[in-house]
Design a protein around this motif. Structure first.
Motif, PDB file in Angstrom:
ATOM      1  N   MET A   9       0.849  -1.169   0.000  1.00 28.63           N
ATOM      2  CA  MET A   9       0.000   0.000   0.000  1.00 28.63           C
ATOM      3  C   MET A   9       0.892   1.229   0.000  1.00 28.63           C
ATOM      4  O   MET A   9       2.078   1.152   0.330  1.00 28.63           O
ATOM      5  N   PRO A  10       0.371   2.394  -0.388  1.00 36.29           N
ATOM      6  CA  PRO A  10       1.177   3.616  -0.419  1.00 36.29           C
ATOM      7  C   PRO A  10       1.749   3.931   0.964  1.00 36.29           C
ATOM      8  O   PRO A  10       1.041   3.917   1.965  1.00 36.29           O
ATOM      9  N   GLY A  11       3.056   4.183   1.026  1.00 36.64           N
ATOM     10  CA  GLY A  11       3.691   4.563   2.283  1.00 36.64           C
ATOM     11  C   GLY A  11       3.992   3.408   3.215  1.00 36.64           C
ATOM     12  O   GLY A  11       4.393   3.628   4.366  1.00 36.64           O
ATOM     13  N   HIS A  12       3.818   2.173   2.729  1.00 37.93           N
ATOM     14  CA  HIS A  12       4.001   0.998   3.589  1.00 37.93           C
ATOM     15  C   HIS A  12       5.405   0.967   4.193  1.00 37.93           C
ATOM     16  O   HIS A  12       5.587   0.768   5.404  1.00 37.93           O
ATOM     17  N   MET A  13       6.428   1.164   3.366  1.00 39.71           N
ATOM     18  CA  MET A  13       7.803   1.102   3.856  1.00 39.71           C
ATOM     19  C   MET A  13       8.129   2.266   4.783  1.00 39.71           C
ATOM     20  O   MET A  13       8.859   2.118   5.767  1.00 39.71           O
ATOM     21  N   ASN A  14       7.579   3.442   4.485  1.00 35.88           N
ATOM     22  CA  ASN A  14       7.808   4.589   5.363  1.00 35.88           C
ATOM     23  C   ASN A  14       7.271   4.336   6.760  1.00 35.88           C
ATOM     24  O   ASN A  14       7.900   4.695   7.766  1.00 35.88           O
ATOM     25  N   VAL A  15       6.096   3.695   6.829  1.00 35.59           N
ATOM     26  CA  VAL A  15       5.502   3.383   8.127  1.00 35.59           C
ATOM     27  C   VAL A  15       6.368   2.388   8.894  1.00 35.59           C
ATOM     28  O   VAL A  15       6.604   2.533  10.096  1.00 35.59           O
ATOM     29  N   LEU A  16       6.863   1.373   8.198  1.00 38.49           N
ATOM     30  CA  LEU A  16       7.708   0.372   8.846  1.00 38.49           C
ATOM     31  C   LEU A  16       8.973   1.001   9.414  1.00 38.49           C
ATOM     32  O   LEU A  16       9.368   0.733  10.556  1.00 38.49           O
ATOM     33  N   LEU A  17       9.635   1.837   8.631  1.00 38.54           N
ATOM     34  CA  LEU A  17      10.873   2.458   9.084  1.00 38.54           C
ATOM     35  C   LEU A  17      10.620   3.444  10.221  1.00 38.54           C
ATOM     36  O   LEU A  17      11.412   3.543  11.164  1.00 38.54           O
ATOM     37  N   ALA A  18       9.497   4.166  10.125  1.00 40.76           N
ATOM     38  CA  ALA A  18       9.153   5.080  11.217  1.00 40.76           C
ATOM     39  C   ALA A  18       8.884   4.309  12.502  1.00 40.76           C
ATOM     40  O   ALA A  18       9.249   4.759  13.598  1.00 40.76           O
ATOM     41  N   GLU A  19       8.261   3.137  12.378  1.00 41.76           N
ATOM     42  CA  GLU A  19       7.997   2.299  13.543  1.00 41.76           C
ATOM     43  C   GLU A  19       9.303   1.879  14.222  1.00 41.76           C
ATOM     44  O   GLU A  19       9.382   1.786  15.453  1.00 41.76           O
ATOM     45  N   ALA A  20      10.357   1.655  13.431  1.00 42.98           N
ATOM     46  CA  ALA A  20      11.645   1.241  13.975  1.00 42.98           C
ATOM     47  C   ALA A  20      12.462   2.415  14.501  1.00 42.98           C
ATOM     48  O   ALA A  20      13.492   2.201  15.136  1.00 42.98           O
ATOM     49  N   GLY A  21      12.016   3.650  14.221  1.00 41.19           N
ATOM     50  CA  GLY A  21      12.722   4.822  14.712  1.00 41.19           C
ATOM     51  C   GLY A  21      13.750   5.383  13.761  1.00 41.19           C
ATOM     52  O   GLY A  21      14.607   6.171  14.170  1.00 41.19           O
ATOM     53  N   VAL A  22      13.692   5.014  12.476  1.00 43.22           N
ATOM     54  CA  VAL A  22      14.637   5.550  11.503  1.00 43.22           C
ATOM     55  C   VAL A  22      14.365   7.039  11.297  1.00 43.22           C
ATOM     56  O   VAL A  22      13.225   7.426  11.001  1.00 43.22           O
ATOM     57  N   PRO A  23      15.376   7.905  11.448  1.00 47.29           N
ATOM     58  CA  PRO A  23      15.165   9.351  11.247  1.00 47.29           C
ATOM     59  C   PRO A  23      14.694   9.643   9.824  1.00 47.29           C
ATOM     60  O   PRO A  23      15.149   9.011   8.863  1.00 47.29           O
ATOM     61  N   TYR A  24      13.805  10.611   9.701  1.00 45.57           N
ATOM     62  CA  TYR A  24      13.229  10.924   8.397  1.00 45.57           C
ATOM     63  C   TYR A  24      14.273  11.421   7.400  1.00 45.57           C
ATOM     64  O   TYR A  24      14.138  11.208   6.195  1.00 45.57           O
ATOM     65  N   ASP A  25      15.333  12.076   7.902  1.00 43.30           N
ATOM     66  CA  ASP A  25      16.308  12.626   6.969  1.00 43.30           C
ATOM     67  C   ASP A  25      17.207  11.552   6.356  1.00 43.30           C
ATOM     68  O   ASP A  25      17.993  11.838   5.453  1.00 43.30           O
ATOM     69  N   LEU A  26      17.102  10.307   6.834  1.00 40.23           N
ATOM     70  CA  LEU A  26      17.854   9.215   6.233  1.00 40.23           C
ATOM     71  C   LEU A  26      17.035   8.469   5.176  1.00 40.23           C
ATOM     72  O   LEU A  26      17.551   7.567   4.526  1.00 40.23           O
ATOM     73  N   ILE A  27      15.765   8.821   5.032  1.00 40.95           N
ATOM     74  CA  ILE A  27      14.876   8.140   4.096  1.00 40.95           C
ATOM     75  C   ILE A  27      14.747   8.987   2.832  1.00 40.95           C
ATOM     76  O   ILE A  27      14.362  10.157   2.900  1.00 40.95           O
ATOM     77  N   ALA A  28      15.083   8.404   1.686  1.00 39.69           N
ATOM     78  CA  ALA A  28      15.073   9.144   0.424  1.00 39.69           C
ATOM     79  C   ALA A  28      14.097   8.510  -0.552  1.00 39.69           C
ATOM     80  O   ALA A  28      13.971   7.285  -0.624  1.00 39.69           O
ATOM     81  N   ASP A  29      13.404   9.347  -1.308  1.00 43.82           N
ATOM     82  CA  ASP A  29      12.517   8.869  -2.353  1.00 43.82           C
ATOM     83  C   ASP A  29      13.319   8.459  -3.583  1.00 43.82           C
ATOM     84  O   ASP A  29      14.510   8.781  -3.716  1.00 43.82           O
ATOM     85  N   MET A  30      12.657   7.760  -4.488  1.00 42.05           N
ATOM     86  CA  MET A  30      13.321   7.212  -5.671  1.00 42.05           C
ATOM     87  C   MET A  30      14.025   8.287  -6.491  1.00 42.05           C
ATOM     88  O   MET A  30      15.197   8.130  -6.869  1.00 42.05           O
ATOM     89  N   ASP A  31      13.330   9.378  -6.775  1.00 42.10           N
ATOM     90  CA  ASP A  31      13.915  10.409  -7.635  1.00 42.10           C
ATOM     91  C   ASP A  31      15.142  11.053  -6.999  1.00 42.10           C
ATOM     92  O   ASP A  31      16.060  11.484  -7.718  1.00 42.10           O
TER      93      ASP A  31
END
Length: 485
Positions: free
Chosen positions: A369-391
């Protein structure tokens, strides 16, 4: 209390503002949690205000139904695993479409009663009881209200049955795709028959048989439209049915004269439509192709994949990343199944302590579903600035020493760029193959959810670390700690 209707409308207006502001805050991972809370307060305010409508009856039954629904949602929401979140979203979205269809059914039955096609007996519906009290008949609907009521019922019924099929597919209760010769023609005939029945309802005296036929056709069309859609397209389908539900609720809100339903439905419908377009664009496919294109049918003979998959053990993989300068981690649905997000973040933290630059790369349609991986990483406490979109991350892969792929398949498959006969040809992908080294954590040698072989796994710069995602990452963590000891 002549002021009460004004207060209720003011509450609806405030609820609508909370819906819109909440949705705006959901656009950023940093404020998404607060946005959900704001929208929740808006819904609570709208529900409470509705109980004070002057013509509201059967409050006890409504309160009982609300308590049952809230209790069930609270219990399932607490118990559902993160891997099952997509099917829960599909199920709850279907319930919204079913509720809109039920409202349409009540209005159409009332319309039939007022037309003399049903016995005029007193009705106990809480929707408009005071207006019905004179002779047991509902108030006359204007042509516009009747047309919107029928349209909302049609869209809601399609969303309801279609979402149930999506739920069954995601839950593993149903085959990924169900096709048969002439399926498109059958679906087109079902839709045409449902539309004709709807037009007859909106332009002539409704009969019980016609109402029943209309809903049966709409429900059957939703089911038949979703059966041939493969699992790889489920993110787009869920978004589309979300938009359908929003539109259905908005149309029925117009019929009931309920401003909160109109605004909330339009917000959900607009957001779902935009998200559906973005998801389809991320797959380089039109919405029509997703629904009717038969994903999985190649346009010719697929390219032969040369080479062999080359295994690597956890200790060697850990050494490669421990002495790398840049590492990009690509999570996929396999990470969700293995519940490996916490172990992955632990491993990433160990790398960061060693001075390795670590980022997480997210494809728009990764997961179910949309945002599935973002939710998983946020659940683990991964900082948002380490998460990059495809482009944003794709230009960095050539300078990446190691790309670690965990449970992702189709979104990193280079055949999307090189094989015109591949079903995913033209779909934007994460350019993992451009990294200097690639390590793929995978249970076995099978294909992904879309059933397509992945050329990345056979590339010269790729090594396969076979095993359960959480166990494999646990081995990487242990090996990295030994290096640091």
């Amino acid at each position: 209390m002549s002021w009460l209707p004004t207060v209720i409308k003011a509450c609806y207006f405030l609820a609508a503002l909370l819906f819109i502001l909440g949705l705006k805050r959901m656009s950023s991972p940093r404020t998404a949690r607060g946005g959900i809370v704001w929208a929740g307060y808006g819904m609570l305010l709208a529900v409470l205000a509705t109980f004070f409508l002057p013509d509201m009856h059967n409050r006890g039954l409504i309160i009982a139904a609300v308590l049952v629904g809230v209790s069930a949602a609270w219990w399932t929401g607490k118990r559902v695993a993160m891997t099952a979140m997509p099917q829960m979203v599909a199920l709850y979205n279907g319930m919204g479409g079913g509720a809109a269809a039920a409202i349409g059914a009540v209005e159409l039955i009332g319309y039939a009663r007022s037309s003399g096609l049903l016995h005029a007996v007193p009705d106990t519906s809480p929707l408009q009881p005071e207006a019905w009290a004179v002779n047991g008949l509902p108030p006359a609907l204007s042509p516009t209200e009747l047309a919107l009521g029928v349209l909302g019922a049609l869209i809601g019924a399609v969303s309801f049955s279609g979402s149930l099929v999506a739920f069954a597919k995601l839950q593993g209760w149903m085959d990924k795709r169900f096709v048969f010769p002439g399926q498109r023609a059958v679906n087109l005939l079902l839709l045409a028959a449902a539309v004709v029945a709807g037009v007859l309802l909106a332009t002539s005296h409704a009969s019980p048989a016609l109402i029943a036929a209309f809903f049966a056709l709409a429900l059957l069309f939703g089911l038949m439209m979703t059966l041939p859609i493969g699992g790889a397209d489920m993110p787009v389908v869920i978004s589309l049915y979300n938009a359908f539900t929003g539109l259905a609720v908005s149309f029925e809100g117009f019929v009931l004269g309920n401003e909160a339903m109109i605004i909330a439905g339009m917000v959900v419908g607009a957001a779902g439509t935009l998200l559906t377009q973005l998801m389809a664009k991320a797959m380089n496919r039109s919405i029509g192709n997703v629904l009717f294109g038969g994903f999985g049918a190649a346009g010719g003979e697929a390219q032969a994949i040369e080479g062999a998959q080359k295994p690597v053990d956890a200790s060697d993989a850990a050494v490669m990343m421990a002495y790398a300068e840049r590492v990009v981690i690509v999570p996929g649905y396999g990470l969700a199944v293995a519940q490996a997000q916490h172990k992955v973040w632990e491993f990433a933290q160990l790398l960061i302590k060693r001075g390795v630059k670590v980022k997480f790369a997210i494809h728009p349609v990764a997961g179910r579903m949309p945002g599935h991986m973002n939710v998983l990483l946020a659940e683990a406490g991964v900082p948002y600035d380490l998460i990059a979109d495809m482009d944003d991350i794709n230009p960095e892969f050539p300078a990446t020493d190691v790309a670690l792929v965990i449970g992702a398949n189709d979104v990193v498959n280079p055949l999307a760029k090189t094989d015109p006969a591949s079903p995913i040809y033209g779909m934007p992908i994460l350019d993992v193959s451009a990294a200097k080294h690639v390590i793929v954590i995978k249970r076995g040698k099978g294909t992904g959810f879309a059933g397509i072989e992945n050329a990345l796994f056979y590339a010269d710069n790729t090594r396969m670390l076979y095993g359960d995602g959480q166990a494999a990452v646990g081995e990487l963590v242990a090996a990295l700690k030994e290096i640091d000891a």
